[in-house]
Design an enzyme around this catalytic site. Structure first.
Site, PDB file in Angstrom:
ATOM      1  CB  CYS A 164     -14.526  38.727 -29.752  1.00  0.00           C
ATOM      2  SG  CYS A 164     -14.309  37.617 -31.156  1.00  0.00           S
ATOM      3  CE1 TYR A 213     -13.103  44.114 -30.826  1.00  0.00           C
ATOM      4  CE2 TYR A 213     -11.459  43.222 -32.315  1.00  0.00           C
ATOM      5  CZ  TYR A 213     -12.472  43.035 -31.391  1.00  0.00           C
ATOM      6  OH  TYR A 213     -12.844  41.769 -31.047  1.00  0.00           O
ATOM      7  CD  GLU A 228      -5.160  43.262 -29.698  1.00  0.00           C
ATOM      8  OE1 GLU A 228      -5.852  42.647 -30.522  1.00  0.00           O
ATOM      9  OE2 GLU A 228      -5.115  42.958 -28.484  1.00  0.00           O
ATOM     10  NE  ARG A 264     -18.676  38.632 -32.195  1.00  0.00           N
ATOM     11  CZ  ARG A 264     -18.226  37.516 -32.761  1.00  0.00           C
ATOM     12  NH1 ARG A 264     -18.851  36.367 -32.562  1.00  0.00           N
ATOM     13  NH2 ARG A 264     -17.144  37.547 -33.531  1.00  0.00           N
ATOM     14  CD1 TRP A 267      -4.871  42.296 -34.134  1.00  0.00           C
ATOM     15  CD2 TRP A 267      -6.602  41.545 -35.332  1.00  0.00           C
ATOM     16  NE1 TRP A 267      -6.007  42.605 -33.438  1.00  0.00           N
ATOM     17  CE2 TRP A 267      -7.086  42.160 -34.150  1.00  0.00           C
ATOM     18  CE3 TRP A 267      -7.509  41.000 -36.240  1.00  0.00           C
ATOM     19  CZ2 TRP A 267      -8.456  42.233 -33.866  1.00  0.00           C
ATOM     20  CZ3 TRP A 267      -8.867  41.084 -35.953  1.00  0.00           C
ATOM     21  CH2 TRP A 267      -9.319  41.691 -34.777  1.00  0.00           C
ATOM     22  CG  ASP A 272      -9.646  31.185 -27.365  1.00  0.00           C
ATOM     23  OD1 ASP A 272      -9.543  30.438 -26.371  1.00  0.00           O
ATOM     24  OD2 ASP A 272      -8.809  31.203 -28.277  1.00  0.00           O
TER      25      ASP A 272
END
Length: 309
Positions: A191, A129, A65, A211, A87, A214
């Site tokens: 995130c 990203y 990733e 920000r 994703w 999980d």
């Protein structure tokens, strides 16, 4: 006398959230327990990496990733072709919602790989990203109130490598993913949004600000990715890895992760895995999955939980 295992701080954070977190309704509707403003620190010297040992972290999947981010690609087709489904849930959910076709995720992923036109229509995530990291959009004025987007935007990662090499004392070694103007076009706003790096005594350290986190499913991958980034940058810039500092904003556990949380908190961390980068490519963008070797990683049994989309 040796100090606590590096993973204990992660488990302490998990326990704090589960026992003291504010219970709230979240975007997904699943519900979370949440705390705000958290931090973890990990020594990365001598190949150390913050891989969790109380459950298996699929570091090769996380690495694939991360390397995908560096390509700037925003379509899941390349990931699905490698068996990386991190994703897939978001475009799959959009496809089912918009077409009414109740195809399962595995079949959807196969079709993404096999059908280029289908992938182009349904596999793109928007400017997530990688797009922001290596091709942040730039607009030039062409008239009163009119702007034209350049063919290529800012490559933040390439600029970062250059600044680390030529101006290590800078306070501007930053890679940012939070492009306010494009958030609504993203499948999921970033995130792990801000990376900053610091050089002292030939050691490269990095801060990751997240920000939204999980802790059960996302954070193990995020810690690995940030540590990997530091190790790669250090090699490219003739530095040695220093420390990873992770900072969380809304740091949470999903309510449907109870079994995973309780099982993991019952385990004791052990072992000290290390990362070896076996080749130095000409560029930060030249790494391949086979360039990374993790040694002495013997995690305890796999723990799983559903992803909240």
């Amino acid at each position: 006398m040796a100090g606590p295992h590096y993973e204990q701080q992660y488990l302490d954070l998990m326990e704090r959230i589960w026992t003291m977190g504010d219970e709230r309704v979240d975007r997904t509707g699943v519900g979370t327990r949440s705390v705000f403003g958290t931090s973890l620190r990990f020594d990365l010297s001598d190949g150390q990496v913050p891989l969790l040992t109380t459950k298996r972290v699929f570091w090769k999947t996380a690495t694939r990733e991360f390397l995908w981010f560096l390509t700037g690609d925003t379509n899941i087709r390349t990931l699905c072709a490698q068996g990386v489904e991190i994703w897939t849930d978001w475009p799959h959910a959009r496809y089912v919602r918009e077409t009414g076709d109740a195809i399962d995720r595995a079949a959807f992923s196969r079709r993404i790989v096999e059908d280029g036109a289908f992938a182009a229509r349904w596999g793109d995530l928007g400017p997530v990203y990688g797009k922001q990291w290596v091709d942040w959009p730039v607009f030039d004025p062409v008239g009163e109130g009119l702007f034209r987007q350049r063919d290529r935007g800012v490559n933040q990662v390439a600029d970062l490598v250059q600044s680390l090499r030529t101006n290590p004392g800078s306070r501007r070694h930053i890679v940012e993913g939070w492009n306010v103007a494009q958030l609504d076009a993203m499948a999921l706003p970033p995130c792990h949004k801000t990376y900053q790096f610091h050089v002292a005594g030939g050691r490269l350290s990095g801060v990751l600000y997240q920000r939204s986190c999980d802790v059960a499913l996302g954070l193990p991958f995020n810690l690995w990715g940030a540590a990997l980034f530091i190790h790669m940058l250090a090699q490219q810039c003739d530095l040695v890895p220093g420390e990873l500092v992770w900072m969380g904003g809304d740091t949470h556990l999903y309510l449907n992760h109870a079994e995973l949380v309780e099982a993991q908190l019952a385990r004791t961390p052990q072992g000290a895995p290390t990362l070896a980068i076996t080749r130095r490519p000409d560029s930060i963008f030249g790494y391949a999955i086979d360039d990374f070797n993790v040694q002495d990683y013997h995690p305890q049994g796999h723990l799983s939980a559903p992803v909240a989309v």
